[in-house]
Design a protein around this motif. Structure first.
Motif, PDB file in Angstrom:
ATOM      1  N   THR A   1       0.888  -1.151   0.000  1.00 39.02           N
ATOM      2  CA  THR A   1       0.000   0.000   0.000  1.00 39.02           C
ATOM      3  C   THR A   1       0.922   1.195   0.000  1.00 39.02           C
ATOM      4  OG1 THR A   1      -1.794  -1.094   1.179  1.00 39.02           O
ATOM      5  CG2 THR A   1      -1.707   1.310   1.319  1.00 39.02           C
ATOM      6  N   ARG A   2       0.704   2.130  -0.950  1.00 34.89           N
ATOM      7  CA  ARG A   2       1.532   3.327  -1.057  1.00 34.89           C
ATOM      8  C   ARG A   2       0.642   4.548  -1.000  1.00 34.89           C
ATOM      9  NH1 ARG A   2       2.954   0.407  -5.565  1.00 34.89           N
ATOM     10  NH2 ARG A   2       2.103   2.034  -6.902  1.00 34.89           N
ATOM     11  N   GLY A   3       1.173   5.607  -0.399  1.00 33.91           N
ATOM     12  CA  GLY A   3       0.413   6.844  -0.347  1.00 33.91           C
ATOM     13  C   GLY A   3       1.313   8.050  -0.308  1.00 33.91           C
ATOM     14  N   GLU A   4       0.732   9.195  -0.680  1.00 31.30           N
ATOM     15  CA  GLU A   4       1.475  10.452  -0.610  1.00 31.30           C
ATOM     16  C   GLU A   4       0.493  11.595  -0.428  1.00 31.30           C
ATOM     17  OE1 GLU A   4       2.330  11.930  -5.057  1.00 31.30           O
ATOM     18  OE2 GLU A   4       3.500  10.165  -4.464  1.00 31.30           O
ATOM     19  N   ALA A   5       0.983  12.679   0.170  1.00 27.70           N
ATOM     20  CA  ALA A   5       0.185  13.886   0.402  1.00 27.70           C
ATOM     21  C   ALA A   5       1.127  15.004   0.830  1.00 27.70           C
ATOM     22  CB  ALA A   5      -0.861  13.645   1.478  1.00 27.70           C
ATOM     23  N   GLN A   6       0.598  16.202   0.922  1.00 29.61           N
ATOM     24  CA  GLN A   6       1.398  17.327   1.406  1.00 29.61           C
ATOM     25  C   GLN A   6       1.741  17.144   2.886  1.00 29.61           C
ATOM     26  OE1 GLN A   6       2.661  19.655  -0.727  1.00 29.61           O
ATOM     27  NE2 GLN A   6       1.748  18.209  -2.144  1.00 29.61           N
ATOM     28  N   LYS A   7       0.823  16.496   3.625  1.00 26.18           N
ATOM     29  CA  LYS A   7       1.044  16.260   5.058  1.00 26.18           C
ATOM     30  C   LYS A   7       0.485  14.884   5.405  1.00 26.18           C
ATOM     31  CE  LYS A   7      -0.095  18.386   9.512  1.00 26.18           C
ATOM     32  NZ  LYS A   7      -0.812  19.533  10.110  1.00 26.18           N
ATOM     33  N   ILE A   8       1.270  14.103   6.136  1.00 23.77           N
ATOM     34  CA  ILE A   8       0.842  12.783   6.578  1.00 23.77           C
ATOM     35  C   ILE A   8       0.996  12.725   8.094  1.00 23.77           C
ATOM     36  CG2 ILE A   8       1.293  10.306   6.527  1.00 23.77           C
ATOM     37  CD1 ILE A   8       2.374  10.646   3.692  1.00 23.77           C
TER      38      ILE A   8
END
Length: 174
Positions: free
Chosen positions: A97-104
């Motif tokens: 499972t991969r994810g990205e965002a400006q803030k985690i």
């Protein structure tokens, strides 16, 4: 109605794709260019190509702030970057499972990862996009929310669910 659809879609995509139980029992490795620690507040700030890894869980960002509890264990982590990224191996043969965002943000006690700002998660062939995504490492489920407010900044969520490779459809003569 939309919430029910999102819940059903996320549940269908994440059935039996939970994070590895062994990850929580692994040591935490952290690499950064700089680190500061405040013993009174229990806050540690890391900056400069930060990578935190615990088992198969990996969090990468430009900067990370970690909050320690009274037992000096990590209770919460906030990563900011352009973008901040995470990944984790799922049980079985489900892959990463991969994810990205400006803030985690990662709540170590609940196992919830919250992605804020242009958030994206890819899990077992499905992808989720929205302003805010919440991912449960314990259950493997995802909650998605678009941005609110009027104007051009208002964005809805996007979920892409792959077709089932095991389902067959009847032909015209069946």
């Amino acid at each position: 109605m939309l919430r029910q659809f999102i819940f059903c879609a996320a549940t269908l995509c994440s059935m039996h794709s939970f994070a590895l139980d062994s990850d929580r029992n692994q040591p935490i490795s952290l690499v950064a260019d700089r680190a500061t620690y405040n013993d009174k507040t229990g806050v540690t700030t890391y900056s400069g190509n930060v990578v935190i890894q615990q088992g198969t869980l990996k969090l990468q960002s430009a900067s990370i702030v970690a909050q320690l509890n009274k037992d000096k264990q990590i209770s919460a982590v906030t990563a900011t970057g352009a973008p901040a990224k995470f990944q984790q191996q799922q049980e079985g043969k489900k892959g990463l499972t991969r994810g990205e965002a400006q803030k985690i943000t990662y709540n170590a006690e609940s196992g919830i990862i919250t992605l804020l700002g242009n958030a994206y998660i890819y899990q077992d062939g499905a992808s989720f996009r929205g302003n805010t995504l919440k991912y449960s490492m314990n259950k493997g489920d995802i909650e998605a929310a678009g941005s609110s407010g009027g104007g051009t900044g208002n964005k809805r969520i996007e979920i892409i669910i792959p077709p089932s490779a095991t389902k067959s459809f009847p032909g015209a003569r069946d």
